[in-house]
Design an enzyme around this catalytic site. Structure first.
Site, PDB file in Angstrom:
ATOM      1  N   SER A  93       0.805  -1.220   0.000  1.00 35.42           N
ATOM      2  CA  SER A  93       0.000   0.000   0.000  1.00 35.42           C
ATOM      3  C   SER A  93       0.839   1.271   0.000  1.00 35.42           C
ATOM      4  O   SER A  93       0.293   2.363  -0.055  1.00 35.42           O
ATOM      5  CB  SER A  93      -0.946  -0.001   1.208  1.00 35.42           C
ATOM      6  OG  SER A  93      -0.201  -0.143   2.395  1.00 35.42           O
ATOM      7  N   THR A 196      -1.714   3.967   4.266  1.00 33.67           N
ATOM      8  CA  THR A 196      -0.775   5.074   4.060  1.00 33.67           C
ATOM      9  C   THR A 196       0.155   5.139   5.242  1.00 33.67           C
ATOM     10  O   THR A 196      -0.286   4.881   6.365  1.00 33.67           O
ATOM     11  CB  THR A 196      -1.558   6.417   3.996  1.00 33.67           C
ATOM     12  OG1 THR A 196      -2.407   6.404   2.856  1.00 33.67           O
ATOM     13  CG2 THR A 196      -0.637   7.620   3.929  1.00 33.67           C
ATOM     14  N   THR A 214       1.832   6.974  -0.041  1.00 30.33           N
ATOM     15  CA  THR A 214       0.897   5.881  -0.302  1.00 30.33           C
ATOM     16  C   THR A 214       0.812   5.572  -1.800  1.00 30.33           C
ATOM     17  O   THR A 214       1.143   6.426  -2.634  1.00 30.33           O
ATOM     18  CB  THR A 214      -0.522   6.235   0.201  1.00 30.33           C
ATOM     19  OG1 THR A 214      -1.376   5.101   0.081  1.00 30.33           O
ATOM     20  CG2 THR A 214      -1.138   7.378  -0.589  1.00 30.33           C
ATOM     21  N   ARG A 224      -6.666   9.286 -10.322  1.00 28.31           N
ATOM     22  CA  ARG A 224      -7.306   9.589  -9.029  1.00 28.31           C
ATOM     23  C   ARG A 224      -6.233   9.989  -8.008  1.00 28.31           C
ATOM     24  O   ARG A 224      -5.192   9.343  -7.884  1.00 28.31           O
ATOM     25  CB  ARG A 224      -8.067   8.351  -8.531  1.00 28.31           C
ATOM     26  CG  ARG A 224      -8.716   8.525  -7.150  1.00 28.31           C
ATOM     27  CD  ARG A 224      -7.838   8.018  -6.025  1.00 28.31           C
ATOM     28  NE  ARG A 224      -8.536   7.945  -4.743  1.00 28.31           N
ATOM     29  CZ  ARG A 224      -7.947   7.698  -3.578  1.00 28.31           C
ATOM     30  NH1 ARG A 224      -6.658   7.509  -3.523  1.00 28.31           N
ATOM     31  NH2 ARG A 224      -8.651   7.640  -2.474  1.00 28.31           N
ATOM     32  N   VAL A 225      -6.495  11.057  -7.285  1.00 27.11           N
ATOM     33  CA  VAL A 225      -5.591  11.481  -6.221  1.00 27.11           C
ATOM     34  C   VAL A 225      -6.368  11.430  -4.916  1.00 27.11           C
ATOM     35  O   VAL A 225      -7.503  11.899  -4.841  1.00 27.11           O
ATOM     36  CB  VAL A 225      -5.069  12.922  -6.477  1.00 27.11           C
ATOM     37  CG1 VAL A 225      -4.273  13.430  -5.293  1.00 27.11           C
ATOM     38  CG2 VAL A 225      -4.222  12.955  -7.746  1.00 27.11           C
ATOM     39  N   GLY A 226      -5.750  10.837  -3.901  1.00 27.88           N
ATOM     40  CA  GLY A 226      -6.420  10.732  -2.608  1.00 27.88           C
ATOM     41  C   GLY A 226      -6.068  11.896  -1.693  1.00 27.88           C
ATOM     42  O   GLY A 226      -5.587  12.945  -2.127  1.00 27.88           O
ATOM     43  N   ASP A 227      -6.284  11.682  -0.411  1.00 26.43           N
ATOM     44  CA  ASP A 227      -6.033  12.723   0.586  1.00 26.43           C
ATOM     45  C   ASP A 227      -4.552  12.900   0.904  1.00 26.43           C
ATOM     46  O   ASP A 227      -4.113  13.970   1.313  1.00 26.43           O
ATOM     47  CB  ASP A 227      -6.767  12.385   1.884  1.00 26.43           C
ATOM     48  CG  ASP A 227      -6.309  11.040   2.455  1.00 26.43           C
ATOM     49  OD1 ASP A 227      -6.113  10.085   1.658  1.00 26.43           O
ATOM     50  OD2 ASP A 227      -6.130  10.928   3.683  1.00 26.43           O
ATOM     51  N   THR A 247      -5.149   8.121   7.418  1.00 28.48           N
ATOM     52  CA  THR A 247      -5.179   6.943   6.554  1.00 28.48           C
ATOM     53  C   THR A 247      -6.617   6.443   6.495  1.00 28.48           C
ATOM     54  O   THR A 247      -7.371   6.606   7.443  1.00 28.48           O
ATOM     55  CB  THR A 247      -4.212   5.845   7.040  1.00 28.48           C
ATOM     56  OG1 THR A 247      -4.275   4.736   6.151  1.00 28.48           O
ATOM     57  CG2 THR A 247      -4.547   5.378   8.452  1.00 28.48           C
ATOM     58  N   GLY A 248      -6.964   5.860   5.362  1.00 27.69           N
ATOM     59  CA  GLY A 248      -8.348   5.411   5.176  1.00 27.69           C
ATOM     60  C   GLY A 248      -8.791   5.754   3.766  1.00 27.69           C
ATOM     61  O   GLY A 248      -7.959   5.954   2.884  1.00 27.69           O
ATOM     62  N   GLY A 250      -9.466   8.053   1.152  1.00 30.09           N
ATOM     63  CA  GLY A 250      -9.059   9.445   1.006  1.00 30.09           C
ATOM     64  C   GLY A 250     -10.197  10.402   0.718  1.00 30.09           C
ATOM     65  O   GLY A 250     -10.217  11.530   1.217  1.00 30.09           O
TER      66      GLY A 250
END
Ligand code: ASP
Length: 337
Positions: A93, A196, A214, A224-227, A247-248, A250
């Site tokens: 991950s 993450t 991450t 796609r971009v996460g948090d 973490t989780g 995003g």
């Protein structure tokens, strides 16, 4: 007693700061006595202090601490601590061993913050670079920008001399699919294809810094971009107050600027753990999915107090100081409020 609560700073300064905040017109969240605290870590108030997400963060914490006790720079501790997780081929991950997107490509997100001067750097959708955290640090230190994405981020990283690795995306994708099928079979459809490392450091002199890295959600849409690389969502550092990381899923953190929210709660006087719990409650109150969201946080403050909370039962976090290095359980959140 909450993790990191020191007799001399807890009640008195909390009341002082609460009174000040109220005088200043700030709205303090209600404190919920029922929030569980299962541990009373002896590392509380220790400096240097390193706190990170997940049990795999412990090895990163220890690498970071080694740099700090050896007199190294706090940003080196953040960067090289995160290298450990980014380099772990068994970690699916974080780093190039992470899970690929829906097109079978591993796209990495990372960011870094340095408290003094409120500096930040970030990369998103980065392909083929071994240490995205180093690319983020270079963005912070070598450019006038905060964030670079995609091919631009990759070109910049290469120009900076960062190590690139050809990733056999197709094989990685097939491996991941096989692994996912197996996990699905074992867990009745529920698979965990993301995590993450968010790593926070409090230096001996009170300086605060943090980083986040991450491969994001497995099977995400390309681009796609996460948090994690978004300042204020996956990570936030304020040198006057403290730091928080996430973490989780995003999307659920980004819509609420989760890490910024936690730092602001700490600024209003909340203990880091209470701040994490209160942020989750606030998110759950507003979100139609309530506590079903996968959102998990870690935080530390200027005094060396720290904490965490998450909606994922399996969430745990790592805390390392010269006294001890440990994985602590998710303290949970009182959901009845
Ligand atoms: N927050 C990361 C993302 O959504 C994944 C994780 O931490 O589990 O990209």
């Amino acid at each position: 007693m909450l993790p990191g609560t020191h007799m001399n700073i807890s009640r008195r300064s909390f009341l002082d700061r609460t009174a000040l905040s109220l005088l200043a017109g700030a709205t303090l969240p209600q404190l919920h006595a029922a929030d569980q605290v299962r541990t009373e870590p002896s590392e509380a108030g220790e400096k240097p202090l390193v706190v990170s997400t997940w049990p795999f963060g412990k090895a990163s914490n220890e690498a970071a601490l080694k740099i700090l006790v050896g007199g190294g720079a706090i940003l080196d501790a953040v960067e090289q601590g995160i290298w450990v997780t980014e380099s772990d081929i068994n970690n699916h991950s974080v780093g190039l061993s992470g899970t690929p997107n829906a097109a079978g490509v591993v796209q990495l997100d990372a960011c870094i913050m340095y408290g003094p001067g409120h500096q930040a750097g970030s990369v998103a959708g980065l392909e083929g670079i071994r240490h995205p955290i180093s690319a983020a640090r270079r963005v912070m230190e070598k450019t006038k920008h905060v964030m670079l994405v995609g091919e631009g981020a990759r070109m910049f990283a290469l120009e900076q001399g960062l190590e690139s690795i050809e990733v056999d995306s197709r094989n990685r994708y097939l491996e991941w699919q096989k692994r996912r099928e197996k996990e699905r079979a074992q867990s009745a459809g529920k698979t965990d294809t993301h995590d993450t490392i968010a790593l926070l450091v409090l230096g001996t002199d009170g300086t605060i810094a943090g980083g986040c890295s991450t491969s994001g959600l497995g099977g995400k849409l390309p681009g796609r971009v996460g948090d994690s690389p978004i300042i204020g969502s996956g990570l936030y550092v304020d040198n006057e107050v403290g730091a928080a990381g996430a973490t989780g899923i995003g999307e659920n953190v980004m819509r609420y600027c989760g890490s910024f929210l936690i730092v602001e709660y700490m600024r209003q006087g909340l203990h880091p753990q209470k701040a994490c719990q209160e942020a989750i409650r606030r998110i759950a109150r507003q979100d139609p999915k309530g506590f079903e969201l996968s959102v998990n946080f870690v935080a530390l403050d200027k005094q060396g107090r720290f904490g965490a909370a998450g909606t994922d039962q399996g969430f745990a976090y790592s805390v390392t100081s010269p006294k001890a290095s440990r994985v602590l359980p998710n303290p949970g959140v009182d959901r009845s409020k």
